[in-house]
Every structure is written in C-alpha cells, then in structure tokens.
Design a protein around this motif. Structure first.
Motif, PDB file in Angstrom:
ATOM      1  N   LYS A  42     -11.118  58.054   9.884  1.00 13.02           N
ATOM      2  CA  LYS A  42     -10.746  57.337   9.946  1.00 13.02           C
ATOM      3  C   LYS A  42      -9.518  56.896  10.968  1.00 13.02           C
ATOM      4  CE  LYS A  42      -9.622  52.026  10.517  1.00 13.02           C
ATOM      5  NZ  LYS A  42      -9.444  50.841   9.624  1.00 13.02           N
ATOM      6  N   TYR A  43      -8.781  57.797  10.572  1.00 10.70           N
ATOM      7  CA  TYR A  43      -7.573  58.267  11.596  1.00 10.70           C
ATOM      8  C   TYR A  43      -8.435  59.660  12.712  1.00 10.70           C
ATOM      9  CZ  TYR A  43      -3.808  56.840   8.203  1.00 10.70           C
ATOM     10  OH  TYR A  43      -3.051  55.895   7.528  1.00 10.70           O
ATOM     11  N   TYR A  69     -11.067  59.543  13.357  1.00  6.19           N
ATOM     12  CA  TYR A  69     -11.739  58.791  14.757  1.00  6.19           C
ATOM     13  C   TYR A  69     -11.001  58.154  15.387  1.00  6.19           C
ATOM     14  CZ  TYR A  69     -14.255  55.066  16.895  1.00  6.19           C
ATOM     15  OH  TYR A  69     -15.086  54.529  17.761  1.00  6.19           O
ATOM     16  N   GLU A  70      -9.833  57.876  15.266  1.00  8.76           N
ATOM     17  CA  GLU A  70      -8.824  56.006  16.132  1.00  8.76           C
ATOM     18  C   GLU A  70      -7.848  57.852  16.602  1.00  8.76           C
ATOM     19  OE1 GLU A  70      -6.432  53.929  14.626  1.00  8.76           O
ATOM     20  OE2 GLU A  70      -7.998  52.775  13.492  1.00  8.76           O
ATOM     21  N   CYS A  71      -8.070  58.752  16.697  1.00  7.43           N
ATOM     22  CA  CYS A  71      -7.293  60.227  17.226  1.00  7.43           C
ATOM     23  C   CYS A  71      -8.078  60.371  18.060  1.00  7.43           C
ATOM     24  CB  CYS A  71      -7.045  61.273  16.379  1.00  7.43           C
ATOM     25  SG  CYS A  71      -6.232  62.450  16.972  1.00  7.43           S
ATOM     26  N   HIS A  72      -9.269  60.836  18.360  1.00  2.81           N
ATOM     27  CA  HIS A  72     -10.539  61.029  18.629  1.00  2.81           C
ATOM     28  C   HIS A  72     -10.621  59.677  20.447  1.00  2.81           C
ATOM     29  CE1 HIS A  72     -13.861  63.097  20.498  1.00  2.81           C
ATOM     30  NE2 HIS A  72     -14.386  62.339  20.992  1.00  2.81           N
ATOM     31  N   ALA A  73     -10.623  58.749  19.775  1.00  2.00           N
ATOM     32  CA  ALA A  73     -10.382  57.551  20.527  1.00  2.00           C
ATOM     33  C   ALA A  73      -9.424  57.718  21.740  1.00  2.00           C
ATOM     34  CB  ALA A  73     -10.411  56.284  19.787  1.00  2.00           C
ATOM     35  N   PHE A  74      -8.286  57.913  21.096  1.00  2.00           N
ATOM     36  CA  PHE A  74      -7.466  57.935  21.824  1.00  2.00           C
ATOM     37  C   PHE A  74      -7.163  58.935  22.786  1.00  2.00           C
ATOM     38  CE2 PHE A  74      -2.591  59.843  22.348  1.00  2.00           C
ATOM     39  CZ  PHE A  74      -2.314  58.657  22.940  1.00  2.00           C
ATOM     40  N   LYS A 112      -1.713  47.964  11.592  1.00  2.00           N
ATOM     41  CA  LYS A 112      -2.507  48.875  12.214  1.00  2.00           C
ATOM     42  C   LYS A 112      -1.637  50.368  12.902  1.00  2.00           C
ATOM     43  CE  LYS A 112      -2.942  49.605  17.456  1.00  2.00           C
ATOM     44  NZ  LYS A 112      -2.592  48.727  18.674  1.00  2.00           N
ATOM     45  N   CYS A 123      -4.376  64.763  15.420  1.00  2.00           N
ATOM     46  CA  CYS A 123      -4.595  65.213  16.652  1.00  2.00           C
ATOM     47  C   CYS A 123      -4.273  66.515  16.297  1.00  2.00           C
ATOM     48  CB  CYS A 123      -4.055  64.873  17.653  1.00  2.00           C
ATOM     49  SG  CYS A 123      -4.803  63.191  18.229  1.00  2.00           S
ATOM     50  N   LEU A 140      -1.233  59.310  14.527  1.00  2.00           N
ATOM     51  CA  LEU A 140      -2.151  59.887  15.636  1.00  2.00           C
ATOM     52  C   LEU A 140      -2.025  60.922  15.929  1.00  2.00           C
ATOM     53  CD1 LEU A 140      -3.878  56.146  17.481  1.00  2.00           C
ATOM     54  CD2 LEU A 140      -4.569  57.749  15.799  1.00  2.00           C
ATOM     55  N   LYS A 176      -9.237  57.991  25.644  1.00  2.06           N
ATOM     56  CA  LYS A 176      -8.464  57.211  26.359  1.00  2.06           C
ATOM     57  C   LYS A 176      -7.911  57.704  27.480  1.00  2.06           C
ATOM     58  CE  LYS A 176      -5.980  52.583  26.519  1.00  2.06           C
ATOM     59  NZ  LYS A 176      -5.479  51.588  25.877  1.00  2.06           N
TER      60      LYS A 176
END
Length: 311
Positions: free
Chosen positions: A72-73, A75-80, A3, A13, A9, A83
């Motif tokens: 992918k990084y 995307y996960e940064c945006h999801a973070f 992970k 960002c 992230l 949240k």
C-alpha cells in the motif's frame, strides 16, 4: 488507521531506487532502529493516550500484514509521483500556451509592419505621380508661352512688311492655325512647309505624318508588350512544408505569386513589391542542406517564406 505521512512516502520512493543498506543508514540518521518501517507504522497509528497493549496490538498487526502494508505504501508513493508528474505537465502546457500567444503576437506585428510599409510605398508612388503631372503641366505652360512669344514675333514681322504682304500672311496664317501645337520646333516646320508647298499641300503632309507617327507608336507599344510577355514565365514552386504555389518570373526576379485560382478559375496573382531575387541551391551556394535544396535548383525568400523551384 491514520493517514500515512509524506515522510513515509519519501522513504518508500527512495527505497525503489537505492539499496536497503543505504535506506537503513538514512533512517538511522533520523533516529530509527531495528525495523524502521514498523516503528514508523506504529508511531503514526497510535492514539493520543496509547497503552502498551495498543502498541503490541499494532505491532502484531504489522507483523501479520507487512507485505500488504508495504504494498500500500508503494502504491501511494507511485500515486504521489504521478500527481507530481501531472503538475509538471500542466505547467509545461501552460508555458507552451504562453509561447504560442507570443508567436501569434509576433506574426500580427509582422503583418501590421508589412501593411504600414506598403501604405508608405503607395503614398510615395502617388507623390511621385503627382510631381510628374505637375512637371508635365509646367512644360505645357512653358511651351504655350514660347509659342505666344513666337506668334508675337511673327506678327511684328508681318506689320513691318507692306500691306499686301500683311494681308497675304494673315490670311495664310489663319488657314493653318489648327495645324500648330505648343511645340515651337513643330510650328517652325509647319511654317516652312506652308512657305514651300502652300497650305493645302501642308495639310496633306501633316495628316500623313500624324498617321505615320500614330502607326509607329502603336507598333512600338505592341513590340514592348510582346517583349515583356515573352520574358515572363509562370513556374510551379513549393514552400518549405511542400505547399504548392505558382510564381511569375521576369528575367531573374519574381514579380508575382499565386496560391490558387479564383471563383472563375483564373490564377489570383499577388504582385511582389519590391521584386524578389533568385538564388541557386547546391554545392558552393548558401543553400546546400536539406532535401529541398537537393531536389530543386533554385530558391527565394517570398515575404519571409522560403520557396524552391526549377527553371
């Protein structure tokens, strides 16, 4: 693969905001060289007992899929970020709910205070009425006492005269006792009429006077009622949020208001105690701002609610 750690992230960002040169300086400060994203990717995907061959395989994989990995990084940064934003929104909603509860408690406290004040006013009014009745009873008792003293004095005068006079006076007195009251001045007037006109004529005079007094009292009450009604006006008004209400104005004060009609179609009037004064709007007044102040000429604060109207 392992992970992605939050530090990566954070780097990605920040990369969306700052220049590549600034990001490289930040990464170099933490000890990264060359392509820092590749080094972090390799470090976070190595097994515990990694070999040189494993390192080369991961490096080759990164080179072949760099765009997909960085996407992918991102995307996960945006999801973070989303949240974290949702947590902030939930906190704001919770704070607003607490604020609404505080407002409701304040409103309930205001209603309770108003009811207590109203109960105090009603109690004071009842006490004043009781005091007035007590004073009236005291006056009646005092008049009765004065009349008794007057009667005693009259009886003494009768006993000092001769028998014929006593007999005549006693007989005459018994014939008009029903015309006397607790008012000493009235009793004196009746006795003067009896001495001047006799009992029968006095009865006619008293009957006529009482009829005249009653008629005058009725006329006075009718005139007062008509004057009060002619001085009252029912006016349509609006609240600050343009809710329609009716108010009853007497002179330059509001004495009652109504929010609508009851089941039989009559206005449900609520008395305003104490009466509320009326203020002008427009230039030179305290109410010279907002559309309602320009649209209406008068305003008043009715139980904490500002209303506007024309007269």
């Amino acid at each position: 693969m392992k992970k992605i750690i939050p530090f990566i992230l954070l780097i990605l960002c920040v990369n969306n905001i700052h220049s590549q040169e600034s990001i490289n300086l930040i990464l170099q400060y933490y000890g990264y060289k060359d392509n820092p994203y590749k080094e972090v990717f390799i470090a976070n995907n190595l097994s515990t007992d990694a070999t040189q061959e494993e390192i080369e395989n991961i490096s080759n994989y990164y080179d072949s899929n760099e765009k997909e990995i960085l996407a992918k990084y991102d995307y996960e940064c945006h999801a973070f970020y989303l949240k974290a934003l949702e947590k902030a929104r939930e906190k704001n909603r919770a704070n607003m709910a607490v604020g609404a509860n505080v407002v409701m408690e304040a409103v309930a406290q205001g209603v309770s205070t108003y009811n207590q004040q109203k109960a105090i006013e009603e109690q004071q009014k009842a006490e004043k009425e009781a005091q007035w009745r007590s004073e009236q009873q005291a006056r009646v008792a005092q008049n009765k006492q004065k009349y008794a003293e007057f009667q005693a004095m009259t009886n003494n005068k009768v006993h000092t005269s001769n028998y014929q006079s006593r007999s005549t006076t006693t007989t005459s007195q018994s014939n008009y006792n029903d015309l006397l009251t607790s008012d000493a001045s009235w009793n004196t007037q009746v006795q003067m009429w009896v001495q001047q006109y006799g009992v029968e004529k006095t009865r006619e005079i008293v009957k006529q006077k009482r009829a005249n007094d009653y008629q005058q009292s009725v006329q006075t009450n009718n005139n007062y009622s008509q004057n009060q009604q002619s001085n009252e006006r029912i006016i349509s008004a609006v609240t600050s949020n343009r809710q329609q209400i009716n108010i009853k104005v007497r002179g330059d004060v509001i004495i009652a208001y109504s929010n609508g009609v009851d089941q039989i179609g009559k206005q449900s009037w609520v008395s305003v105690l104490p009466n509320v004064g009326i203020s002008k709007t427009g230039a030179g007044s305290l109410y010279n701002s907002g559309n309602l102040s320009k649209e209406f000429s008068y305003t008043a604060s009715l139980n904490g609610t500002q209303i506007y109207f024309n007269m």
